[in-house]
Design a protein around this motif. Structure first.
Motif, mmCIF file in Angstrom:
data_model
loop_
_atom_site.group_PDB
_atom_site.id
_atom_site.type_symbol
_atom_site.label_atom_id
_atom_site.label_comp_id
_atom_site.label_asym_id
_atom_site.label_seq_id
_atom_site.Cartn_x
_atom_site.Cartn_y
_atom_site.Cartn_z
ATOM 1 N N VAL A 1 0.839 -1.205 0.000
ATOM 2 C CA VAL A 1 0.000 0.000 0.000
ATOM 3 C C VAL A 1 0.876 1.258 0.000
ATOM 4 C CG1 VAL A 1 -1.604 1.357 1.410
ATOM 5 C CG2 VAL A 1 -2.025 -1.079 1.026
ATOM 6 N N LEU A 2 1.911 1.273 0.821
ATOM 7 C CA LEU A 2 2.803 2.440 0.859
ATOM 8 C C LEU A 2 3.497 2.647 -0.479
ATOM 9 C CD1 LEU A 2 4.370 2.080 4.415
ATOM 10 C CD2 LEU A 2 2.631 3.704 3.668
ATOM 11 N N HIS A 3 3.940 1.569 -1.116
ATOM 12 C CA HIS A 3 4.608 1.681 -2.413
ATOM 13 C C HIS A 3 3.651 2.221 -3.477
ATOM 14 C CE1 HIS A 3 7.355 0.827 -5.656
ATOM 15 N NE2 HIS A 3 6.390 0.166 -6.267
ATOM 16 N N VAL A 4 2.435 1.713 -3.491
ATOM 17 C CA VAL A 4 1.442 2.160 -4.477
ATOM 18 C C VAL A 4 1.121 3.641 -4.283
ATOM 19 C CG1 VAL A 4 -0.994 1.900 -5.145
ATOM 20 C CG2 VAL A 4 0.462 -0.112 -4.897
ATOM 21 N N ARG A 5 1.136 4.116 -3.057
ATOM 22 C CA ARG A 5 0.832 5.526 -2.778
ATOM 23 C C ARG A 5 2.040 6.447 -2.951
ATOM 24 N NH1 ARG A 5 -3.962 6.794 0.649
ATOM 25 N NH2 ARG A 5 -5.300 4.984 0.406
ATOM 26 N N GLY A 6 3.188 5.922 -3.414
ATOM 27 C CA GLY A 6 4.340 6.759 -3.728
ATOM 28 C C GLY A 6 5.371 6.882 -2.620
ATOM 29 N N PHE A 7 5.177 6.209 -1.505
ATOM 30 C CA PHE A 7 6.159 6.266 -0.427
ATOM 31 C C PHE A 7 7.401 5.469 -0.825
ATOM 32 C CE2 PHE A 7 2.286 7.318 1.723
ATOM 33 C CZ PHE A 7 2.650 8.141 2.772
ATOM 34 N N GLU A 8 8.566 5.909 -0.343
ATOM 35 C CA GLU A 8 9.818 5.196 -0.571
ATOM 36 C C GLU A 8 10.568 5.096 0.749
ATOM 37 O OE1 GLU A 8 12.110 5.999 -4.298
ATOM 38 O OE2 GLU A 8 10.832 7.786 -4.309
ATOM 39 N N THR A 9 11.457 4.132 0.844
ATOM 40 C CA THR A 9 12.286 3.983 2.036
ATOM 41 C C THR A 9 13.751 4.056 1.646
ATOM 42 O OG1 THR A 9 12.319 1.590 1.826
ATOM 43 C CG2 THR A 9 10.621 2.516 3.240
ATOM 44 N N PHE A 10 14.570 4.528 2.563
ATOM 45 C CA PHE A 10 16.012 4.480 2.387
ATOM 46 C C PHE A 10 16.665 4.615 3.751
ATOM 47 C CE2 PHE A 10 15.241 8.996 2.253
ATOM 48 C CZ PHE A 10 16.377 9.593 2.773
#
Length: 120
Positions: free
Chosen positions: A59-68
Motif C-alpha cells: 500500500v505504501l509503495h502504491v501511494r508513492g512512499f519510498e524507504t532508504f
C-alpha cells in the motif's frame, strides 16, 4: 452388583483381554497435542504478521512512499547513521525550513536527504 462395560475387541484379539502395556492411545489433552497446537498457533501468527507487513509495504509503495537508510552523519542528531526513513512525495511549495527532504541529485548517489536551509 458390579457391572463392567467393554468396548468391542479389535479383530484378532479376544474380548475381555487387557490391552497390552505401552499400546494405549494418548489422552486428548496430552503434551504432544498441546505442543502441536502451540506450534500451529505460532506459525499462524508468523504468517499473519508477514502478510500484514507485506500488505502495508505494498500500500505504501502504491501511494508513492519510498524507504532508504541514512548513510552519512549529516542528519545527526535527529537521524543517526543507519536510520531507516520513509518518504512521500510533496509539492515544492509545501517544504518548510526544518522539514527533511530527499531529492535526486544530478549525479550519483541516486537520492540524497537533507534539511532545507543547511548546506550538505
Amino acid at each position: 452388583m458390579i457391572s463392567h462395560l467393554e468396548s468391542p475387541a479389535p479383530a484378532g484379539r479376544p474380548a475381555g483381554l487387557p490391552r497390552p502395556a505401552g499400546l494405549s492411545l494418548p489422552a486428548s489433552g496430552s503434551a504432544l497435542d498441546r505442543a502441536r497446537s502451540c506450534v500451529r498457533l505460532l506459525l499462524s501468527a508468523v504468517l499473519v504478521t508477514v502478510g500484514a507487513v507485506f500488505c502495508i509495504a505494498l500500500v505504501l509503495h502504491v501511494r508513492g512512499f519510498e524507504t532508504f537508510a541514512v548513510l552519512s552523519g549529516s542528519m545527526r542528531p535527529g537521524m543517526p547513521v543507519g536510520t531507516l526513513v520513509l518518504t512521500q512525495p510533496v509539492a515544492t511549495a509545501e517544504i518548510r525550513v526544518g522539514d527533511v527532504i530527499t531529492f535526486h541529485p544530478p549525479r550519483p548517489p541516486r537520492r540524497c536527504g537533507h534539511p532545507p536551509g543547511r548546506r550538505p
